[in-house]
Design a protein around this motif. Structure first.
Motif, mmCIF file in Angstrom:
data_model
loop_
_atom_site.group_PDB
_atom_site.id
_atom_site.type_symbol
_atom_site.label_atom_id
_atom_site.label_comp_id
_atom_site.label_asym_id
_atom_site.label_seq_id
_atom_site.Cartn_x
_atom_site.Cartn_y
_atom_site.Cartn_z
ATOM 1 N N GLN A 7 0.814 -1.212 0.000
ATOM 2 C CA GLN A 7 0.000 0.000 0.000
ATOM 3 C C GLN A 7 0.849 1.265 0.000
ATOM 4 O O GLN A 7 0.436 2.295 -0.505
ATOM 5 C CB GLN A 7 -0.908 0.015 1.222
ATOM 6 N N MET A 8 2.032 1.201 0.585
ATOM 7 C CA MET A 8 2.896 2.376 0.679
ATOM 8 C C MET A 8 3.812 2.532 -0.529
ATOM 9 O O MET A 8 4.669 3.395 -0.558
ATOM 10 C CB MET A 8 3.743 2.300 1.954
ATOM 11 N N GLY A 9 3.650 1.667 -1.535
ATOM 12 C CA GLY A 9 4.446 1.770 -2.745
ATOM 13 C C GLY A 9 5.757 1.002 -2.704
ATOM 14 O O GLY A 9 6.523 1.038 -3.659
ATOM 15 N N LEU A 10 6.020 0.290 -1.610
ATOM 16 C CA LEU A 10 7.240 -0.517 -1.528
ATOM 17 C C LEU A 10 7.054 -1.803 -2.310
ATOM 18 O O LEU A 10 5.985 -2.413 -2.291
ATOM 19 C CB LEU A 10 7.566 -0.853 -0.074
ATOM 20 N N SER A 11 8.093 -2.235 -3.008
ATOM 21 C CA SER A 11 8.038 -3.462 -3.798
ATOM 22 C C SER A 11 9.028 -4.472 -3.253
ATOM 23 O O SER A 11 10.093 -4.113 -2.746
ATOM 24 C CB SER A 11 8.383 -3.168 -5.262
ATOM 25 N N TRP A 12 8.686 -5.737 -3.369
ATOM 26 C CA TRP A 12 9.606 -6.807 -2.996
ATOM 27 C C TRP A 12 9.275 -8.035 -3.835
ATOM 28 O O TRP A 12 8.256 -8.099 -4.477
ATOM 29 C CB TRP A 12 9.530 -7.116 -1.493
ATOM 30 N N GLN A 13 10.182 -8.997 -3.821
ATOM 31 C CA GLN A 13 9.981 -10.212 -4.593
ATOM 32 C C GLN A 13 9.696 -11.370 -3.655
ATOM 33 O O GLN A 13 10.289 -11.477 -2.584
ATOM 34 C CB GLN A 13 11.214 -10.560 -5.406
#
Length: 55
Positions: A7-13
């Motif tokens: 929701q905060m725009g952080l991305s991870w794999q």
């Protein structure tokens, strides 16, 4: 692997354990797993396991 965005725009794999275990092995099993994985659009865990076993 899957790219997820919060929701905060952080991305991870997210990576399947099968894939990380297969690529962490030494020798031919890891090479076969990597070779099998590269053309995949979606990760196929069964195909990676079979590649590690040499099937």
């Amino acid at each position: 692997m899957r790219l997820v965005q919060g929701q905060m725009g952080l991305s991870w794999q997210i990576t399947l354990r099968v894939l990380t275990k297969a690529l962490a092995k030494d020798g031919d099993g890891a090479k076969r797993a990597f070779t099998a994985m590269m053309p995949m659009q979606k990760i196929n865990a069964a195909a990676i396991e079979a590649a590690v076993k040499g099937e």
